[in-house]
Design a protein around this motif. Structure first.
Motif, mmCIF file in Angstrom:
data_model
loop_
_atom_site.group_PDB
_atom_site.id
_atom_site.type_symbol
_atom_site.label_atom_id
_atom_site.label_comp_id
_atom_site.label_asym_id
_atom_site.label_seq_id
_atom_site.Cartn_x
_atom_site.Cartn_y
_atom_site.Cartn_z
ATOM 1 N N LEU A 147 0.826 -1.199 0.000
ATOM 2 C CA LEU A 147 0.000 0.000 0.000
ATOM 3 C C LEU A 147 0.867 1.258 0.000
ATOM 4 C CD1 LEU A 147 -2.728 -1.120 2.569
ATOM 5 C CD2 LEU A 147 -3.118 -0.664 0.156
ATOM 6 N N THR A 148 1.957 1.216 0.753
ATOM 7 C CA THR A 148 2.858 2.372 0.801
ATOM 8 C C THR A 148 3.502 2.629 -0.550
ATOM 9 O OG1 THR A 148 3.331 1.911 3.134
ATOM 10 C CG2 THR A 148 4.865 3.351 1.962
ATOM 11 N N ARG A 149 3.899 1.546 -1.243
ATOM 12 C CA ARG A 149 4.522 1.698 -2.566
ATOM 13 C C ARG A 149 3.511 2.052 -3.652
ATOM 14 N NH1 ARG A 149 7.180 -3.363 -1.282
ATOM 15 N NH2 ARG A 149 5.749 -4.334 -2.775
ATOM 16 N N GLY A 150 2.203 1.848 -3.371
ATOM 17 C CA GLY A 150 1.190 2.125 -4.379
ATOM 18 C C GLY A 150 0.948 0.977 -5.329
ATOM 19 N N ASP A 151 1.413 -0.217 -4.963
ATOM 20 C CA ASP A 151 1.196 -1.386 -5.823
ATOM 21 C C ASP A 151 -0.233 -1.896 -5.724
ATOM 22 O OD1 ASP A 151 3.849 -1.211 -6.479
ATOM 23 O OD2 ASP A 151 4.498 -2.742 -5.043
ATOM 24 N N ILE A 152 -0.859 -1.664 -4.597
ATOM 25 C CA ILE A 152 -2.206 -2.181 -4.348
ATOM 26 C C ILE A 152 -3.088 -1.051 -3.830
ATOM 27 C CG2 ILE A 152 -3.581 -3.715 -2.876
ATOM 28 C CD1 ILE A 152 -1.400 -5.757 -3.009
ATOM 29 N N GLU A 153 -4.344 -1.061 -4.249
ATOM 30 C CA GLU A 153 -5.344 -0.102 -3.769
ATOM 31 C C GLU A 153 -6.524 -0.884 -3.203
ATOM 32 O OE1 GLU A 153 -7.719 3.773 -5.484
ATOM 33 O OE2 GLU A 153 -7.644 1.971 -6.730
ATOM 34 N N ILE A 154 -6.956 -0.509 -2.018
ATOM 35 C CA ILE A 154 -8.123 -1.134 -1.390
ATOM 36 C C ILE A 154 -9.264 -0.127 -1.403
ATOM 37 C CG2 ILE A 154 -9.046 -2.226 0.683
ATOM 38 C CD1 ILE A 154 -6.177 -2.878 1.492
ATOM 39 N N VAL A 155 -10.367 -0.508 -2.027
ATOM 40 C CA VAL A 155 -11.544 0.360 -2.117
ATOM 41 C C VAL A 155 -12.690 -0.289 -1.340
ATOM 42 C CG1 VAL A 155 -13.219 1.462 -3.651
ATOM 43 C CG2 VAL A 155 -10.835 1.207 -4.380
ATOM 44 N N VAL A 156 -13.249 0.446 -0.397
ATOM 45 C CA VAL A 156 -14.372 -0.030 0.403
ATOM 46 C C VAL A 156 -15.613 0.769 0.019
ATOM 47 C CG1 VAL A 156 -15.289 -0.367 2.731
ATOM 48 C CG2 VAL A 156 -12.838 -0.643 2.313
ATOM 49 N N VAL A 157 -16.628 0.082 -0.484
ATOM 50 C CA VAL A 157 -17.882 0.729 -0.869
ATOM 51 C C VAL A 157 -18.925 0.430 0.202
ATOM 52 C CG1 VAL A 157 -19.707 0.875 -2.602
ATOM 53 C CG2 VAL A 157 -17.335 0.529 -3.308
ATOM 54 N N SER A 158 -19.456 1.466 0.814
ATOM 55 C CA SER A 158 -20.436 1.292 1.893
ATOM 56 C C SER A 158 -21.497 2.383 1.798
ATOM 57 C CB SER A 158 -19.731 1.373 3.256
ATOM 58 O OG SER A 158 -20.666 1.390 4.314
ATOM 59 N N PRO A 159 -22.763 2.047 2.061
ATOM 60 C CA PRO A 159 -23.809 3.081 2.016
ATOM 61 C C PRO A 159 -23.706 4.086 3.154
ATOM 62 C CG PRO A 159 -24.710 0.987 2.763
ATOM 63 C CD PRO A 159 -23.309 0.711 2.307
ATOM 64 N N ASP A 160 -22.989 3.724 4.227
ATOM 65 C CA ASP A 160 -22.815 4.621 5.370
ATOM 66 C C ASP A 160 -21.331 4.818 5.636
ATOM 67 O OD1 ASP A 160 -25.654 4.829 6.061
ATOM 68 O OD2 ASP A 160 -25.473 2.732 6.694
ATOM 69 N N PRO A 161 -20.938 5.971 6.149
ATOM 70 C CA PRO A 161 -19.509 6.214 6.439
ATOM 71 C C PRO A 161 -19.059 5.599 7.754
ATOM 72 C CG PRO A 161 -20.777 8.166 6.974
ATOM 73 C CD PRO A 161 -21.757 7.178 6.391
ATOM 74 N N TYR A 162 -19.796 4.645 8.264
ATOM 75 C CA TYR A 162 -19.471 4.031 9.552
ATOM 76 C C TYR A 162 -19.941 2.581 9.581
ATOM 77 C CZ TYR A 162 -24.346 5.408 10.179
ATOM 78 O OH TYR A 162 -25.695 5.598 9.997
ATOM 79 N N MET A 163 -19.336 1.828 10.491
ATOM 80 C CA MET A 163 -19.795 0.470 10.771
ATOM 81 C C MET A 163 -20.592 0.495 12.070
ATOM 82 S SD MET A 163 -19.367 -2.426 12.815
ATOM 83 C CE MET A 163 -17.767 -2.955 13.366
ATOM 84 N N THR A 164 -21.772 -0.117 12.062
ATOM 85 C CA THR A 164 -22.617 -0.154 13.249
ATOM 86 C C THR A 164 -22.366 -1.436 14.021
ATOM 87 O OG1 THR A 164 -24.338 1.110 12.109
ATOM 88 C CG2 THR A 164 -24.982 -0.062 14.102
#
Length: 454
Positions: free
Chosen positions: A32-49
């Motif tokens: 992640l630091t080198r930019g080799d991988i990107e993690i995208v999280v798609v969620s309808p809310d900006p929080y976890m309940t």
């Protein structure tokens, strides 16, 4: 040529989505630091309940903002997209997304490509075509519903205290809960306890004036804690004058009258629906294999069966239980979801590095449930507890499981303060319609229900 970085798409920001992303952040820190991988999280809310705390939030024991975990703060190495996936074409490695920006722009949905897919959208309430259910009932899956229900219950007590009409008073003080699982029993127990405490501050509303009714279609409640503890729970609730009706269904709640299958009729302004969940609709909008219940067919390694580069866990996944007899699946609950997420994150990393995957294995240790302040039931490691010990175990267990030290400290502080001071009994129903007073002052139409009660 510039090599495009690999994208891991996580659909859902609940237990599985959050914990999987946390695990990937830790295991893929260098990439992640080198930019080799990107993690995208798609969620309808900006929080976890953290849903096990919803009943206590509804009762006022915990502040609503401490029941949720902000995704952007916790997942600082991930890209968090607030929106929903409406379709997934895994053959082409594309996901169709709608976000707040796409709605504002009016340009329609957007396409997002990915290399690895994690489907963890969770579940939604399972409803039935019951007359009046969509118009008058309220669910209990989100923090908004929990706080709205708390405000609603206190507002009904205000209505009962001020009306001169006996019929309106009776309907306001009748609360019907449908579903005898965790959500229904814990919500009923906490809210009844809160309302009984609140009644001491009303000059003309007594605890015995209120009717609390629990409707369950099967022959017992809380099946997760065992038959004996289920019977104890029924006895304990009835001792508190809660009307528990087994082998009973809700046939109608039209015109604010709850009609039960045993012929009973209860005029009521409160129907809480907690009768189960069903898979998220996004699963049906994919080209991935589903079982007869609409959940993703998965392997013990948490990959989607017969498909490469697709993973799933939690409520959306039918995961074989390797600790039980063949053909049995792990239960769709938080206990498994949190542990599956760790295995899932590790297996994605192993897959990227060409290593052998690990099968998910966890033997169910038991369950705990709260029935109100200082009351609970538990069946853990074969031991059965009830009353204060079970309630204390419930709090300790969930305090240990809520994500981040920040939330643990805040929840513990609130519990400590609630033991030193009196319980809050304020209703903030106007939060549901914050512009109502301004619209009225500006000459707008008076809302039919400015306080937000249903």
């Amino acid at each position: 040529m510039v090599k495009e970085r690999m994208r891991i798409l996580i659909v859902g920001g609940g237990y599985v989505g959050l914990y999987t992303a946390l695990r990937l952040q830790k295991q893929l820190k260098q990439e992640l630091t080198r930019g080799d991988i990107e993690i995208v999280v798609v969620s309808p809310d900006p929080y976890m309940t953290y849903q096990p705390f919803l009943p206590e939030a509804a009762a006022g024991s915990i502040s609503p903002r401490h029941v949720v975990v902000p995704l952007r703060r916790v997942l600082d190495q991930c890209k968090v997209v607030i929106g929903e996936a409406t379709a997934i074409n895994h053959a082409k490695r594309t996901a169709t997304l709608t976000t707040l920006a796409t709605e504002e722009e009016g340009a329609g949905s957007e396409q997002l490509t990915y290399d690895e897919l994690v489907l963890a959208p969770g579940s939604i309430s399972r409803t039935l075509p019951i007359p009046g259910l969509a118009e008058y009932a309220i669910g209990f899956k989100t923090v908004e519903e929990a706080i709205g229900l708390r405000n609603h219950v206190i507002e009904q007590m205000d209505i009962a205290s001020s009306t001169r009409d006996p019929a309106i008073r009776d309907a306001a003080l009748t609360f019907v809960f449908v579903g005898g699982g965790y959500a229904g029993v814990e919500a009923l127990g906490e809210l009844e306890d809160m309302a009984r405490y609140t009644a001491r501050y009303y000059h003309n509303v007594q605890p015995d004036d209120m009717k609390w009714i629990l409707v369950e279609a099967s022959d017992r409640i809380l099946p997760e804690v065992g038959e004996e503890m289920g019977r104890y729970t029924v006895t304990e609730l009835r001792r508190r004058n809660i009307d528990v009706r087994l082998h009973t269904r809700l046939d109608s709640c039209a015109d604010r009258v709850a009609v039960l299958s045993d012929g009973s009729r209860f005029p009521t302004r409160t129907v809480v629906w907690t009768a189960g969940v069903k898979p998220h609709p996004i699963l049906a909008a994919t080209d991935l294999p589903l079982n007869e219940r609409g959940r993703l067919k998965c392997t013990p390694e948490l990959s989607v069966e017969g498909v490469s580069h697709a993973w799933a866990a939690g409520d959306a996944a039918a995961v074989p239980d390797v600790t039980a007899e063949p053909g049995k699946e792990t239960a769709p609950n938080a206990q498994h979801a949190v542990r599956q997420a760790r295995t899932l994150g590790d297996n994605i990393v192993r897959s990227l590095r060409g290593q052998t995957l690990q099968a998910y294995s966890h033997k169910y240790v038991g369950s705990v449930a709260s029935l109100g302040l200082h009351q609970g039931v538990a069946h853990v490691y074969g031991r059965k507890l009830k009353g204060y010990p079970a309630w204390f175990m419930h709090r300790v267990y969930h305090l240990s499981r809520v994500p981040t030290f920040n939330r643990k400290a805040r929840v513990l502080a609130e519990w400590t303060l609630s033991g030193l001071f009196k319980r809050e009994i304020v209703s903030l129903g106007s939060l549901e319609h914050p512009r109502a007073e301004f619209e009225l002052a500006a000459g707008g139409k008076t809302p039919e229900d400015p306080k937000g009660s249903s």
